[in-house]
Design a protein around this motif. Structure first.
Motif, PDB file in Angstrom:
ATOM      1  N   ARG A 252       0.824  -1.207   0.000  1.00 43.16           N
ATOM      2  CA  ARG A 252       0.000   0.000   0.000  1.00 43.16           C
ATOM      3  C   ARG A 252       0.859   1.258   0.000  1.00 43.16           C
ATOM      4  O   ARG A 252       1.929   1.299   0.627  1.00 43.16           O
ATOM      5  CB  ARG A 252      -0.909   0.020   1.231  1.00 43.16           C
ATOM      6  CG  ARG A 252      -1.964  -1.049   1.269  1.00 43.16           C
ATOM      7  CD  ARG A 252      -2.697  -1.042   2.601  1.00 43.16           C
ATOM      8  NE  ARG A 252      -1.808  -1.377   3.707  1.00 43.16           N
ATOM      9  CZ  ARG A 252      -2.178  -1.398   4.987  1.00 43.16           C
ATOM     10  NH1 ARG A 252      -3.412  -1.087   5.314  1.00 43.16           N
ATOM     11  NH2 ARG A 252      -1.313  -1.722   5.926  1.00 43.16           N
TER      12      ARG A 252
ATOM     13  N   GLU B 164      -2.973   5.372   0.494  1.00 39.80           N
ATOM     14  CA  GLU B 164      -3.933   4.280   0.706  1.00 39.80           C
ATOM     15  C   GLU B 164      -4.031   3.914   2.182  1.00 39.80           C
ATOM     16  O   GLU B 164      -5.133   3.709   2.709  1.00 39.80           O
ATOM     17  CB  GLU B 164      -3.511   3.058  -0.113  1.00 39.80           C
ATOM     18  CG  GLU B 164      -3.674   3.230  -1.608  1.00 39.80           C
ATOM     19  CD  GLU B 164      -3.108   2.049  -2.385  1.00 39.80           C
ATOM     20  OE1 GLU B 164      -3.619   1.784  -3.489  1.00 39.80           O
ATOM     21  OE2 GLU B 164      -2.168   1.401  -1.884  1.00 39.80           O
TER      22      GLU B 164
ATOM     23  N   GLU C 275      -7.407   4.251   4.452  1.00 38.45           N
ATOM     24  CA  GLU C 275      -7.984   3.087   5.120  1.00 38.45           C
ATOM     25  C   GLU C 275      -8.102   3.322   6.622  1.00 38.45           C
ATOM     26  O   GLU C 275      -9.111   2.985   7.243  1.00 38.45           O
ATOM     27  CB  GLU C 275      -7.123   1.848   4.850  1.00 38.45           C
ATOM     28  CG  GLU C 275      -7.198   1.350   3.420  1.00 38.45           C
ATOM     29  CD  GLU C 275      -6.378   0.087   3.213  1.00 38.45           C
ATOM     30  OE1 GLU C 275      -5.874  -0.460   4.227  1.00 38.45           O
ATOM     31  OE2 GLU C 275      -6.236  -0.366   2.062  1.00 38.45           O
ATOM     32  N   THR C 276      -7.052   3.898   7.212  1.00 37.55           N
ATOM     33  CA  THR C 276      -7.065   4.134   8.658  1.00 37.55           C
ATOM     34  C   THR C 276      -7.979   5.293   9.029  1.00 37.55           C
ATOM     35  O   THR C 276      -8.765   5.213   9.970  1.00 37.55           O
ATOM     36  CB  THR C 276      -5.637   4.426   9.154  1.00 37.55           C
ATOM     37  OG1 THR C 276      -4.762   3.381   8.740  1.00 37.55           O
ATOM     38  CG2 THR C 276      -5.605   4.533  10.667  1.00 37.55           C
TER      39      THR C 276
ATOM     40  N   SER D  88     -10.572   6.489   7.504  1.00 43.42           N
ATOM     41  CA  SER D  88     -12.002   6.199   7.350  1.00 43.42           C
ATOM     42  C   SER D  88     -12.540   5.434   8.553  1.00 43.42           C
ATOM     43  O   SER D  88     -13.689   5.648   8.970  1.00 43.42           O
ATOM     44  CB  SER D  88     -12.239   5.401   6.069  1.00 43.42           C
ATOM     45  OG  SER D  88     -11.535   4.167   6.095  1.00 43.42           O
TER      46      SER D  88
ATOM     47  N   ARG E 138      -5.465  -3.007  10.676  1.00 42.55           N
ATOM     48  CA  ARG E 138      -5.483  -2.426   9.335  1.00 42.55           C
ATOM     49  C   ARG E 138      -4.147  -1.749   9.031  1.00 42.55           C
ATOM     50  O   ARG E 138      -3.661  -1.800   7.893  1.00 42.55           O
ATOM     51  CB  ARG E 138      -6.645  -1.433   9.240  1.00 42.55           C
ATOM     52  CG  ARG E 138      -6.837  -0.756   7.900  1.00 42.55           C
ATOM     53  CD  ARG E 138      -7.083  -1.728   6.770  1.00 42.55           C
ATOM     54  NE  ARG E 138      -8.151  -2.692   6.978  1.00 42.55           N
ATOM     55  CZ  ARG E 138      -9.441  -2.450   6.779  1.00 42.55           C
ATOM     56  NH1 ARG E 138      -9.831  -1.243   6.399  1.00 42.55           N
ATOM     57  NH2 ARG E 138     -10.335  -3.393   6.964  1.00 42.55           N
TER      58      ARG E 138
ATOM     59  N   ARG F 235      -1.487  -4.912   9.078  1.00 39.64           N
ATOM     60  CA  ARG F 235      -1.888  -6.075   8.297  1.00 39.64           C
ATOM     61  C   ARG F 235      -1.687  -7.373   9.067  1.00 39.64           C
ATOM     62  O   ARG F 235      -1.479  -8.446   8.476  1.00 39.64           O
ATOM     63  CB  ARG F 235      -1.121  -6.158   6.964  1.00 39.64           C
ATOM     64  CG  ARG F 235      -1.352  -5.047   5.973  1.00 39.64           C
ATOM     65  CD  ARG F 235      -2.742  -5.037   5.391  1.00 39.64           C
ATOM     66  NE  ARG F 235      -3.236  -6.323   4.970  1.00 39.64           N
ATOM     67  CZ  ARG F 235      -2.956  -6.881   3.794  1.00 39.64           C
ATOM     68  NH1 ARG F 235      -2.161  -6.274   2.937  1.00 39.64           N
ATOM     69  NH2 ARG F 235      -3.480  -8.043   3.477  1.00 39.64           N
TER      70      ARG F 235
ATOM     71  N   ARG G 284      -9.528  -9.180   5.129  1.00 36.38           N
ATOM     72  CA  ARG G 284     -10.297  -8.085   5.731  1.00 36.38           C
ATOM     73  C   ARG G 284      -9.627  -7.509   6.981  1.00 36.38           C
ATOM     74  O   ARG G 284     -10.185  -6.639   7.642  1.00 36.38           O
ATOM     75  CB  ARG G 284     -11.714  -8.577   6.061  1.00 36.38           C
ATOM     76  CG  ARG G 284     -12.571  -8.776   4.833  1.00 36.38           C
ATOM     77  CD  ARG G 284     -13.859  -9.499   5.144  1.00 36.38           C
ATOM     78  NE  ARG G 284     -13.633 -10.946   5.266  1.00 36.38           N
ATOM     79  CZ  ARG G 284     -14.595 -11.816   5.543  1.00 36.38           C
ATOM     80  NH1 ARG G 284     -15.824 -11.396   5.740  1.00 36.38           N
ATOM     81  NH2 ARG G 284     -14.318 -13.103   5.621  1.00 36.38           N
TER      82      ARG G 284
ATOM     83  N   PRO H 175      -8.728  -4.490  -2.123  1.00 34.98           N
ATOM     84  CA  PRO H 175      -9.367  -3.171  -2.013  1.00 34.98           C
ATOM     85  C   PRO H 175     -10.895  -3.225  -2.000  1.00 34.98           C
ATOM     86  O   PRO H 175     -11.534  -2.413  -1.334  1.00 34.98           O
ATOM     87  CB  PRO H 175      -8.850  -2.413  -3.240  1.00 34.98           C
ATOM     88  CG  PRO H 175      -7.524  -3.040  -3.516  1.00 34.98           C
ATOM     89  CD  PRO H 175      -7.704  -4.493  -3.188  1.00 34.98           C
TER      90      PRO H 175
ATOM     91  N   VAL I  77     -11.862  -4.191   1.494  1.00 38.67           N
ATOM     92  CA  VAL I  77     -11.636  -3.058   2.398  1.00 38.67           C
ATOM     93  C   VAL I  77     -12.783  -2.058   2.296  1.00 38.67           C
ATOM     94  O   VAL I  77     -13.311  -1.579   3.302  1.00 38.67           O
ATOM     95  CB  VAL I  77     -10.292  -2.371   2.075  1.00 38.67           C
ATOM     96  CG1 VAL I  77     -10.157  -1.054   2.854  1.00 38.67           C
ATOM     97  CG2 VAL I  77      -9.128  -3.293   2.413  1.00 38.67           C
ATOM     98  N   ALA I  78     -13.196  -1.764   1.061  1.00 38.05           N
ATOM     99  CA  ALA I  78     -14.294  -0.817   0.859  1.00 38.05           C
ATOM    100  C   ALA I  78     -15.601  -1.370   1.417  1.00 38.05           C
ATOM    101  O   ALA I  78     -16.377  -0.647   2.058  1.00 38.05           O
ATOM    102  CB  ALA I  78     -14.448  -0.499  -0.621  1.00 38.05           C
TER     103      ALA I  78
ATOM    104  N   TRP J  27     -15.702  -1.103   5.155  1.00 31.75           N
ATOM    105  CA  TRP J  27     -15.948   0.261   5.602  1.00 31.75           C
ATOM    106  C   TRP J  27     -17.433   0.608   5.491  1.00 31.75           C
ATOM    107  O   TRP J  27     -18.004   1.206   6.402  1.00 31.75           O
ATOM    108  CB  TRP J  27     -15.138   1.269   4.792  1.00 31.75           C
ATOM    109  CG  TRP J  27     -15.319   2.657   5.329  1.00 31.75           C
ATOM    110  CD1 TRP J  27     -14.649   3.244   6.364  1.00 31.75           C
ATOM    111  CD2 TRP J  27     -16.280   3.628   4.885  1.00 31.75           C
ATOM    112  NE1 TRP J  27     -15.123   4.515   6.594  1.00 31.75           N
ATOM    113  CE2 TRP J  27     -16.123   4.774   5.704  1.00 31.75           C
ATOM    114  CE3 TRP J  27     -17.241   3.648   3.880  1.00 31.75           C
ATOM    115  CZ2 TRP J  27     -16.904   5.919   5.536  1.00 31.75           C
ATOM    116  CZ3 TRP J  27     -18.021   4.778   3.725  1.00 31.75           C
ATOM    117  CH2 TRP J  27     -17.846   5.900   4.539  1.00 31.75           C
TER     118      TRP J  27
END
Length: 378
Positions: free
Chosen positions: A12, A16, A20-21, A23, A78, A81, A165, A266, A269-270, A273
């Motif tokens: 990443r 990115e 990710e963090t 959000s 997250r 990983r 995830r 990805p 991940v989306a 969220w």
């Protein structure tokens, strides 16, 4: 029991990783105060302290658990990983993931059934959904959610760290039978119950369009036993279910179409969220669509502001010293004001009824004194 996996190559970019963090942090920052606001409004504000909103109250508890337990433990995973807190906490994290999922779906189903009963069978609504029976339903749904989430901890499958995830979740390969149970009892049946209930309600509304137009002006309409407020509440709660469905749809579709986890990370991940974001948007939906919730929110903000300011009123220098035990009466208070309470003339019940509407104890005392003086003069 394994909660960690082999080392993952993290390719990443900083952008990115930050997205990710960030959000996830946003979900907690909005969700914790938002759901506390919902819980406080229902608990403190009488107009929304109803049986129907009791289910909303429990849904907010589930959302609060997501924002205070699930998301904070997910953020380090997250970032790195990998799971950093050991096998036991991985199991606990997996348990809370499942409890919040089950309870959210169960209470959304209960809300849909509650609304259908109110609209389709209004004569029986208050017989079925009494405060006592509703409390039993709350406990039963939480109990079912806890028992369903406990199953992997007592041998029916297991919880492990999911590298796709970045979270501790149920291992779908460990017990396929539990996967079927979760898909049917935990997801499919609640969604079908909600869909069927709201479709039935929608059909009733369509067949009563004339009545619904009249509801915009009247509280109750001839030929129906439900009120304009009940219709509005039903529509608002339907919006909550639609929001839940939209937020959960991406993850549900991927779980059904990608049993081996081959879809690119990805997308997962989306979808995670979106799933978590559902726990922080409900308070905003309540506030935007329900007048009484807005009033409850406003009252809480005013109360908090007064608490922060200390609610202290500083008298002006020229104000006279007030005698202890009296409201607004100075040291030269009249003999009537100094009379013991048991020597004051009787006050009729009708007078008390008028006086209890006073906005403060001082206003109440002033009203009493004024009526007493008037009766003495007469």
């Amino acid at each position: 029991m394994m909660s960690n996996s082999s080392q993952i190559v993290d390719d990443r970019t900083p952008v990115e990783l930050g997205f990710e963090t960030g959000s996830l942090v946003l979900v907690s920052v909005l969700g914790v105060p938002g759901n506390l606001l919902v819980l406080s409004a229902i608990f403190l504000y009488k107009k929304i302290r109803t049986v129907a909103n009791g289910f909303v109250f429990n849904l907010a508890i589930a959302d609060l658990l997501v924002c205070t337990v699930v998301v904070p433990m997910l953020i380090p995973s997250r970032i790195h990983r990998k799971w950093l807190f050991g096998d036991d906490l991985c199991v606990i994290q997996g348990f809370f993931n499942m409890v919040t999922m089950y309870s959210s779906l169960f209470f959304l189903s209960a809300i849909a059934i509650n609304r259908l009963t109110m609209i389709r069978f209004p004569k029986y609504y208050h017989t079925i959904f009494t405060p006592t029976s509703s409390f039993v339903i709350y406990l039963a749904l939480w109990g079912l959610a806890v028992l369903s989430a406990l199953a992997p901890m007592i041998g029916w499958g297991r919880y492990k760290f999911d590298t796709t995830r970045d979270n501790c979740l149920f291992d779908r390969k460990a017990a396929p039978s539990y996967s079927i149970f979760m898909a049917i009892i935990g997801i499919s049946i609640p969604i079908l119950v909600c869909a069927a209930s709201y479709m039935w309600i929608w059909a009733i509304f369509v067949s009563n369009r004339t009545i619904l137009r009249q509801l915009s002006n009247d509280q109750n309409i001839g030929g129906t036993n439900f009120s304009r407020e009940e219709v509005k509440l039903t529509k608002n709660l339907f919006i909550i279910w639609v929001a839940f469905f939209v937020c959960w749809a991406p993850m549900t579709i991927m779980l059904l179409t990608d049993p081996k986890g081959l879809i690119a990370r990805p997308y997962y991940v989306a979808s995670v969220w979106f799933l978590l974001a559902n726990s922080c948007i409900n308070p905003f939906i309540y506030g935007l669509t329900n007048k009484h919730f807005r009033e409850g929110y406003k009252n809480i903000f005013v109360l908090c502001k007064r608490k922060l300011e200390g609610n202290v009123v500083h008298p002006s220098p020229d104000q006279q010293e007030v005698m202890p035990g009296h409201c607004g009466q100075s040291a030269n208070t009249s003999d009537l004001g100094r009379q013991p309470i048991n020597e004051q003339p009787d006050v009729q019940p009708s007078d008390v009824t008028d006086m209890v509407t006073a906005s403060s104890p001082c206003t109440l005392q002033g009203s009493i004194d004024q009526r007493v003086k008037s009766r003495k003069l007469n």
